[in-house]
Design a protein around this motif. Structure first.
Motif, short mmCIF file in Angstrom:
data_model
loop_
_atom_site.label_atom_id
_atom_site.label_comp_id
_atom_site.label_asym_id
_atom_site.label_seq_id
_atom_site.Cartn_x
_atom_site.Cartn_y
_atom_site.Cartn_z
N SER A 85 0.83 -1.20 0.00
CA SER A 85 0.00 0.00 0.00
C SER A 85 0.87 1.26 0.00
O SER A 85 0.60 2.20 -0.75
CB SER A 85 -0.91 -0.03 1.23
OG SER A 85 -1.63 1.16 1.33
N ASN A 88 2.68 1.79 -3.47
CA ASN A 88 1.80 2.21 -4.56
C ASN A 88 1.09 3.54 -4.29
O ASN A 88 0.41 4.06 -5.16
CB ASN A 88 0.77 1.12 -4.86
CG ASN A 88 1.40 -0.05 -5.58
OD1 ASN A 88 2.24 0.12 -6.47
ND2 ASN A 88 1.03 -1.25 -5.18
N SER A 89 1.25 4.10 -3.08
CA SER A 89 0.55 5.34 -2.76
C SER A 89 1.40 6.59 -2.90
O SER A 89 0.88 7.66 -3.13
CB SER A 89 -0.02 5.28 -1.35
OG SER A 89 1.02 5.24 -0.39
N LYS A 90 2.72 6.46 -2.73
CA LYS A 90 3.58 7.64 -2.81
C LYS A 90 5.00 7.24 -3.18
O LYS A 90 5.35 6.07 -3.16
CB LYS A 90 3.58 8.40 -1.48
CG LYS A 90 4.21 7.65 -0.33
CD LYS A 90 4.23 8.50 0.92
CE LYS A 90 4.99 7.80 2.04
NZ LYS A 90 5.19 8.65 3.18
#
Length: 159
Positions: A85, A88-90
């Protein structure tokens, strides 16, 4: 370790110290230099990571090696979901743009990897992630036949 309030930090490894800067220790086997540890100190571990870029992809060559595949969870209970997570988020790594087939590996090591001139056993599982338009858990062995170069590495901290 799957607590959603936990913070995961990828800490970059500092450059190596040159041999000239290392202080020489004499009489390493004297009683003064022996390490005495409590059980908790003896069991202490670190989590490390390595970010790699593929240099050359190779197809399966028909030679089988016995490899241990990537696991969805480390031996300390850390699951792949919060890491995936985060990836893939930042942008987790400075000045890094992921490319197809880049690899991220996470594993554990003992703080005191050698005791009484004997290497300690390997600590269980490791996690491996592959980039293909987004980061995914590597559940296969496709990466083992390819050549990679290490871009950066360091320690993984969970707060």
């Amino acid at each position: 370790m799957t607590n959603s309030e936990s913070r995961i930090d990828f800490i970059m490894k500092e450059p190596e110290i040159s041999v000239d800067e290392i202080k020489t220790i004499h009489n390493k086997n004297t009683r003064n230099n022996k390490i005495k540890l409590t059980k908790s100190q003896y069991e202490e571990t670190f989590m490390f990571w390595r970010l790699s870029r593929v240099l050359k992809m190779e197809e399966y060559n028909g030679i089988d090696f016995q490899h241990k595949s990537s696991s969805p969870q480390l031996s300390n209970g850390l699951s792949y979901e919060p890491i995936l997570s985060l990836l893939n988020s930042k942008a987790v790594f400075e000045d890094y743009q992921p490319k197809e087939n880049d690899s991220l590996s996470i594993w554990m090591e003992y703080k005191y990897a050698e005791m009484n001139k004997k290497k300690r056993l390997y600590i269980g599982n490791y996690m491996s992630f592959i980039y293909s338009n987004k980061w995914t858990l590597n559940s296969g062995f496709d990466h083992i036949y390819s050549d990679y170069e290490t871009l950066c590495n360091g320690e993984l901290k969970i707060f």
